[in-house]
Scaffold this active site. Structure first.
Site, mmCIF file in Angstrom:
data_model
loop_
_atom_site.group_PDB
_atom_site.id
_atom_site.type_symbol
_atom_site.label_atom_id
_atom_site.label_comp_id
_atom_site.label_asym_id
_atom_site.label_seq_id
_atom_site.Cartn_x
_atom_site.Cartn_y
_atom_site.Cartn_z
ATOM 1 N N LYS A 1 1.738 -4.135 -0.714
ATOM 2 C CA LYS A 1 0.771 -5.130 -1.034
ATOM 3 C C LYS A 1 1.522 -6.397 -1.706
ATOM 4 O O LYS A 1 1.358 -7.349 -1.521
ATOM 5 C CB LYS A 1 -0.342 -4.507 -1.925
ATOM 6 C CG LYS A 1 -1.360 -3.443 -0.943
ATOM 7 C CD LYS A 1 -2.466 -3.240 -1.730
ATOM 8 C CE LYS A 1 -2.226 -2.309 -2.974
ATOM 9 N NZ LYS A 1 -1.812 -1.006 -2.803
ATOM 10 N N ARG B 1 -10.923 -1.758 -5.164
ATOM 11 C CA ARG B 1 -10.390 -0.521 -4.810
ATOM 12 C C ARG B 1 -11.592 0.814 -4.788
ATOM 13 O O ARG B 1 -11.151 1.881 -4.468
ATOM 14 C CB ARG B 1 -9.552 0.368 -5.938
ATOM 15 C CG ARG B 1 -7.986 -0.202 -5.579
ATOM 16 C CD ARG B 1 -7.063 0.115 -6.613
ATOM 17 N NE ARG B 1 -5.890 0.500 -6.433
ATOM 18 C CZ ARG B 1 -4.704 -0.260 -6.767
ATOM 19 N NH1 ARG B 1 -4.815 -1.292 -7.458
ATOM 20 N NH2 ARG B 1 -3.557 0.292 -6.358
ATOM 21 N N ARG C 1 10.999 2.528 -6.002
ATOM 22 C CA ARG C 1 10.717 1.468 -6.247
ATOM 23 C C ARG C 1 11.146 0.928 -7.702
ATOM 24 O O ARG C 1 11.136 1.747 -8.733
ATOM 25 C CB ARG C 1 9.137 1.294 -6.244
ATOM 26 C CG ARG C 1 8.388 -0.001 -6.783
ATOM 27 C CD ARG C 1 7.289 -0.239 -6.408
ATOM 28 N NE ARG C 1 6.280 0.436 -6.864
ATOM 29 C CZ ARG C 1 4.834 0.324 -6.683
ATOM 30 N NH1 ARG C 1 4.418 -0.635 -5.793
ATOM 31 N NH2 ARG C 1 3.974 1.024 -7.320
ATOM 32 N N ARG D 1 8.135 2.111 -12.857
ATOM 33 C CA ARG D 1 6.884 2.490 -13.395
ATOM 34 C C ARG D 1 6.673 3.557 -13.959
ATOM 35 O O ARG D 1 7.204 4.714 -13.104
ATOM 36 C CB ARG D 1 5.845 1.771 -12.342
ATOM 37 C CG ARG D 1 5.708 0.344 -12.678
ATOM 38 C CD ARG D 1 4.762 -0.267 -11.502
ATOM 39 N NE ARG D 1 3.656 0.655 -11.165
ATOM 40 C CZ ARG D 1 2.740 0.177 -10.501
ATOM 41 N NH1 ARG D 1 2.726 -0.870 -9.852
ATOM 42 N NH2 ARG D 1 1.667 0.847 -10.243
ATOM 43 N N ARG E 1 -2.462 9.278 -7.628
ATOM 44 C CA ARG E 1 -2.856 8.019 -7.126
ATOM 45 C C ARG E 1 -3.285 8.224 -5.635
ATOM 46 O O ARG E 1 -4.260 7.652 -5.304
ATOM 47 C CB ARG E 1 -1.885 7.001 -7.371
ATOM 48 C CG ARG E 1 -1.750 6.581 -8.651
ATOM 49 C CD ARG E 1 -0.266 6.062 -9.094
ATOM 50 N NE ARG E 1 -0.245 4.916 -8.537
ATOM 51 C CZ ARG E 1 1.005 3.993 -8.221
ATOM 52 N NH1 ARG E 1 2.122 4.619 -8.615
ATOM 53 N NH2 ARG E 1 0.909 3.397 -7.555
HETATM 54 P P1 AMP Z 1 -0.997 -1.235 -8.903
HETATM 55 O O1 AMP Z 1 -0.224 -2.267 -9.674
HETATM 56 O O2 AMP Z 1 -1.997 -2.014 -7.894
HETATM 57 O O3 AMP Z 1 -0.466 -0.007 -8.290
HETATM 58 O O4 AMP Z 1 -2.090 -0.497 -9.890
HETATM 59 C C1 AMP Z 1 -1.715 0.180 -11.137
HETATM 60 C C2 AMP Z 1 -2.768 0.982 -11.555
HETATM 61 O O5 AMP Z 1 -3.856 0.074 -12.087
HETATM 62 C C3 AMP Z 1 -3.750 1.893 -10.712
HETATM 63 O O6 AMP Z 1 -2.934 3.345 -10.179
HETATM 64 C C4 AMP Z 1 -4.839 2.046 -11.420
HETATM 65 O O7 AMP Z 1 -4.875 2.744 -12.496
HETATM 66 C C5 AMP Z 1 -5.085 0.652 -11.977
HETATM 67 N N1 AMP Z 1 -5.868 -0.387 -11.189
HETATM 68 C C6 AMP Z 1 -5.199 -1.254 -10.352
HETATM 69 N N2 AMP Z 1 -6.309 -1.886 -9.351
HETATM 70 C C7 AMP Z 1 -7.492 -1.395 -9.902
HETATM 71 C C8 AMP Z 1 -8.706 -1.559 -9.433
HETATM 72 N N3 AMP Z 1 -9.139 -2.350 -8.383
HETATM 73 N N4 AMP Z 1 -9.513 -0.519 -9.828
HETATM 74 C C9 AMP Z 1 -9.450 0.197 -10.826
HETATM 75 N N5 AMP Z 1 -8.295 0.625 -11.230
HETATM 76 C C10 AMP Z 1 -7.023 -0.236 -10.786
#
Ligand code: AMP
Length: 205
Positions: A13, A85, A118, A151, A162
């Site tokens: 993404k 999400r 990553r 990360r 996740r």
């Molecule tokens: P990402 O960088 O998109 O992989 O997001 C990292 C983490 O942020 C996720 O594993 C969730 O803990 C939190 N997160 C990101 N987007 C959302 C969302 N739309 N709703 C709730 N938690 C989120």
């Protein structure tokens, strides 16, 4: 143009958002990055958010929805990467006139390898992969020169969690947008430039 990018962790993404941002002069808003910024500020809210992220859980709908609504308040053209999400989050932005929701489809087994390799820049903005998308200079971000790191939530145990959360909470969002007739699926197991080309085809139709 308002776009949404949906897909499991590691589906690309962020990488696609960066390319679309440049091509269409859109602002890319990554939900994960918005949350990590709040964590880095070490606010009371940031400390609560960190606990969810570190465990691989979703941050409560009301927190992230408020933060995203603030981000998009004065904007007309943007890409939302990683929001919504949950179906609840999707309902909270039902009033926006979304152009397209691009679903990056990829088997979960394929993303395990991607996440293991990553690397992200110091700001958590630019993504790389040690094999598939290496930086020009090893360990250094091409764009901002910061040191690349893994990360904390990309470790195998947290990744597994996740995925579980994705299947339970985010997969229903795919159906939600399918029913609204704005969901377009792209095979995200392909190379980043192929994924980008497919997304362009969809958006130019
Ligand atoms: P990402 O960088 O998109 O992989 O997001 C990292 C983490 O942020 C996720 O594993 C969730 O803990 C939190 N997160 C990101 N987007 C959302 C969302 N739309 N709703 C709730 N938690 C989120």
């Amino acid at each position: 143009m308002k776009l949404i990018l949906l897909g499991p962790p590691g589906s690309g993404k962020g990488t696609l958002a960066e390319k679309l941002e440049t091509k269409f002069h859109l602002t890319s808003i990554s939900a994960g990055e918005v949350l990590r910024e709040e964590v880095n500020k070490k606010t009371t809210l940031g400390k609560v958010i960190k606990k969810y992220i570190d465990r691989g859980h979703l941050v409560p709908d009301e927190f992230i929805t408020q933060l995203i609504l603030l981000e998009i308040k004065d904007k007309k053209n943007y890409i939302l990467d990683g929001f919504p999400r949950t179906v609840e989050q999707a309902k909270a932005i039902a009033g926006l006139h979304l152009h397209t929701v691009i679903y990056l489809e990829i088997p979960l087994t394929a993303v395990v390898e991607r996440l293991a390799g990553r690397m992200v820049c110091g700001k958590g903005t630019h993504n790389y992969h040690i094999i598939y998308l290496p930086p020009k200079k090893s360990g250094i971000c091409d764009k901002d020169g910061s040191k690349l790191v893994q990360r904390k939530d990309d470790t195998p145990t947290i990744v597994k969690e996740r995925f579980r959360v994705y299947t339970q909470k985010t997969a229903p969002v795919i159906k939600y947008y399918q029913q609204k007739g704005i969901l377009k699926t792209v095979d995200a197991s392909a190379a980043p430039k192929t994924v980008f080309a497919e997304a362009l085809k969809i958006l130019k139709r």
